[in-house]
Scaffold this active site. Structure first.
Site, PDB file in Angstrom:
ATOM      1  N   ARG A  90      -8.801  -0.621   4.503  1.00 53.14           N
ATOM      2  CA  ARG A  90      -7.950   0.411   3.894  1.00 53.14           C
ATOM      3  C   ARG A  90      -6.583  -0.164   3.531  1.00 53.14           C
ATOM      4  NH1 ARG A  90      -6.677   5.120   7.406  1.00 53.14           N
ATOM      5  NH2 ARG A  90      -5.356   5.364   5.599  1.00 53.14           N
TER       6      ARG A  90
ATOM      7  N   CYS B 164      -5.456  13.025  12.994  1.00 53.65           N
ATOM      8  CA  CYS B 164      -5.942  11.669  12.752  1.00 53.65           C
ATOM      9  C   CYS B 164      -5.793  10.908  14.048  1.00 53.65           C
ATOM     10  CB  CYS B 164      -5.200  10.995  11.611  1.00 53.65           C
ATOM     11  SG  CYS B 164      -3.612  10.363  12.089  1.00 53.65           S
TER      12      CYS B 164
ATOM     13  N   LYS C 281       0.832  -1.212   0.000  1.00 60.77           N
ATOM     14  CA  LYS C 281       0.000   0.000   0.000  1.00 60.77           C
ATOM     15  C   LYS C 281       0.863   1.257   0.000  1.00 60.77           C
ATOM     16  CE  LYS C 281      -1.866   1.625   4.019  1.00 60.77           C
ATOM     17  NZ  LYS C 281      -1.527   3.059   4.179  1.00 60.77           N
ATOM     18  N   ASN C 282       1.852   1.285   0.899  1.00 61.77           N
ATOM     19  CA  ASN C 282       2.619   2.518   1.070  1.00 61.77           C
ATOM     20  C   ASN C 282       3.625   2.784  -0.046  1.00 61.77           C
ATOM     21  OD1 ASN C 282       1.168   3.010   3.336  1.00 61.77           O
ATOM     22  ND2 ASN C 282       2.833   2.679   4.798  1.00 61.77           N
TER      23      ASN C 282
ATOM     24  N   ARG D 116       0.279  14.525  13.360  1.00 58.33           N
ATOM     25  CA  ARG D 116       0.823  14.305  12.012  1.00 58.33           C
ATOM     26  C   ARG D 116       0.820  15.556  11.127  1.00 58.33           C
ATOM     27  NH1 ARG D 116      -1.299   8.447  10.023  1.00 58.33           N
ATOM     28  NH2 ARG D 116       0.598   8.438   8.799  1.00 58.33           N
TER      29      ARG D 116
ATOM     30  N   ASP E 140       4.496   0.669  12.165  1.00 58.04           N
ATOM     31  CA  ASP E 140       3.322  -0.019  11.617  1.00 58.04           C
ATOM     32  C   ASP E 140       3.233  -1.490  12.040  1.00 58.04           C
ATOM     33  OD1 ASP E 140       2.492   2.290  10.417  1.00 58.04           O
ATOM     34  OD2 ASP E 140       3.054   1.714   8.376  1.00 58.04           O
TER      35      ASP E 140
END
Ligand code: UD1
Length: 419
Positions: free
Chosen positions: A399, A116, A22-23, A121, A307
């Site tokens: 997500r 968030c 994803k990233n 952030r 993460d």
């Protein structure tokens, strides 16, 4: 709202195929804005965040075609240089369109992401870097308004290591006039994957994967084909799940992965007692005893990734011994702790450290996912817990995890989606 129902205590055995990262995919999709030619991508994961980025690009006029795991994008006729609040608020990575839009079109208007769940952030380093390259930036009515006739190469020192900040400035620098040096840049493998795709598009980049990246600007970029790197966090999540199974047992082969991007995680899993062997693209993990408690401290790559912090706390909950897990990247990233406590975990929070006292067992109940990686942590806890665990708000999971319940079911987990 959809939920996941997990019946815990079943061994995990079999093969799992890892999806594209994803990233890495998100910045690379944004890189399509840098050229009028087609950008053809394979190994694109099927995730809601990818859908959000494609929608954001479509609103600007980027044409895209999507098949199961491929996407072809063409930004040859942009109609709108605005990233609206509606989309940016659902996905902070939308900020990644700022650098490419400004570099190629001399203008961009991107909503500020706002707060968030895992912390404030800010995006100040993205803005400072673009200003150093000659952009005029104002913040008005919640939007970043950026203008620059032509960006100019600059020497930019980022005081905090920022992944998307490095990516935004890297993309902008490709079309700037002259040389840009990005100091204290992120070394994350996803930054390297983006740089490799940009090089295929004609960019002149050196030093990616180190903390100093040098970019010689070019007049234009062209189309390219690129395969997105494997998702190291998805990989790490499956590895942590197998290790957490303890005496219930796990024996899983993870394919289409990139083990060399997971050294810090694999070292900790070995210390937990898991047996791990890897080749270039596969990892074999087996576990048949109660895991040892694992202490860790998150930090930028190549150190232990933030993460993966939540998933390791899940493992520590049923480990033998007490562990200290320190989060240094985000200030509010322990929301999973209260949910784990509902499952019977014993955890104390002291500042930015979670002290986890390993218990003999967790017991299933209803819990709520609060963010993407917290959701993955609750799935692991549910797989380990006795009885039934119901996880609410799994839209967070969708997500970032491609078909997670199908992949887990294929290796023996009892997990289903319910309405
Ligand atoms: C990216 C990842 C996310 C991961 C994080 C850290 C993507 C799409 N997301 O997020 O999964 O958890 O890296 O590895 O790749 N900061 C500032 N000013 C800035 C930018 C960042 O102070 O302008 C701070 C942040 O508040 C945070 C730290 O820098 O404390 C690192 O954040 P950053 O690397 O930017 O995270 P993201 O790129 O948003």
């Amino acid at each position: 709202m959809q939920k996941l129902k997990i019946h815990g205590g079943h061994p995990l055995k079999g093969d799992v195929r890892i999806s594209g990262a994803k990233n890495a995919a998100l910045p690379i999709l944004a890189a399509s804005l840098l050229t009028a030619d087609p950008l053809v991508l394979t190994n694109v994961p099927q995730l809601n965040d990818i859908g959000t980025m494609l929608k954001l690009l479509a609103e600007m006029g980027v044409k895209s075609e999507r098949t199961t795991d491929a996407a072809s994008l063409r930004a040859d006729n942009l109609t709108n240089l605005v990233a609206s609040y509606d989309l940016v608020k659902t996905m902070r990575a939308s900020i990644l369109v700022l650098g490419p839009l400004l570099a190629r079109f001399g203008e961009a208007r991107v909503s500020l992401p706002g707060g968030c769940a895992i912390g404030a952030r800010p995006v100040d380093l993205h803005i400072k870097g673009l200003e150093a390259m000659g952009a005029t930036i104002t913040i008005e009515a919640g939007y970043i308004q950026a203008n620059a006739k032509k960006l100019k190469g600059a020497r930019i020192y980022m005081e905090t290591v920022t992944v998307t900040g490095t990516e935004n400035l890297l993309m902008a620098a490709c079309l700037a006039e002259g040389t840009t040096t990005l100091e204290n840049s992120a070394c994350e493998p996803e930054v390297v994957d983006l740089a490799e795709c940009l090089i295929k598009m004609g960019a002149n980049i050196r030093g990616h994967g180190t903390d100093v990246i040098t970019v010689e600007g070019v007049a234009s970029l062209h189309g390219a084909s690129h395969s997105i790197m494997p998702d190291r966090i998805e990989t790490g999540t499956f590895l942590a799940a197998v290790a957490a199974m303890g005496t219930v047992g796990g024996d899983v082969r993870i394919t289409h992965a990139q083990p060399r991007s997971l050294d810090a995680v694999i070292e900790k899993l070995r210390a937990s007692g898991a047996a791990i062997a890897s080749t270039e693209h596969e990892i074999h993990i087996s576990m048949n005893k109660r895991p040892n408690a694992i202490s860790l401290r998150t930090a930028p790559y190549p150190a232990f990734p933030t993460d993966m912090q939540a998933q390791f706390i899940a493992l520590d909950c049923i480990a033998s011994g007490t562990s200290a897990v320190t989060e240094t990247i985000f200030e509010n990233r322990f929301m999973h702790v209260q949910e784990l406590v509902r499952l019977g975990a014993k955890i104390d929070i002291e500042g930015n450290t979670a002290i986890v006292h390993g218990m003999n067992k967790l017991t299933g109940t209803s819990v709520m996912a609060t963010d993407l990686r917290a959701s993955a942590c609750l799935v692991i806890a549910g797989l380990v817990a006795e009885g039934e665990t119901i996880i609410d708000r799994i839209y967070h999971l969708d997500r970032g995890y491609d078909h997670i319940e199908q992949k887990l079911t294929a290796i023996g987990a009892k997990i289903e989606r319910i309405n």
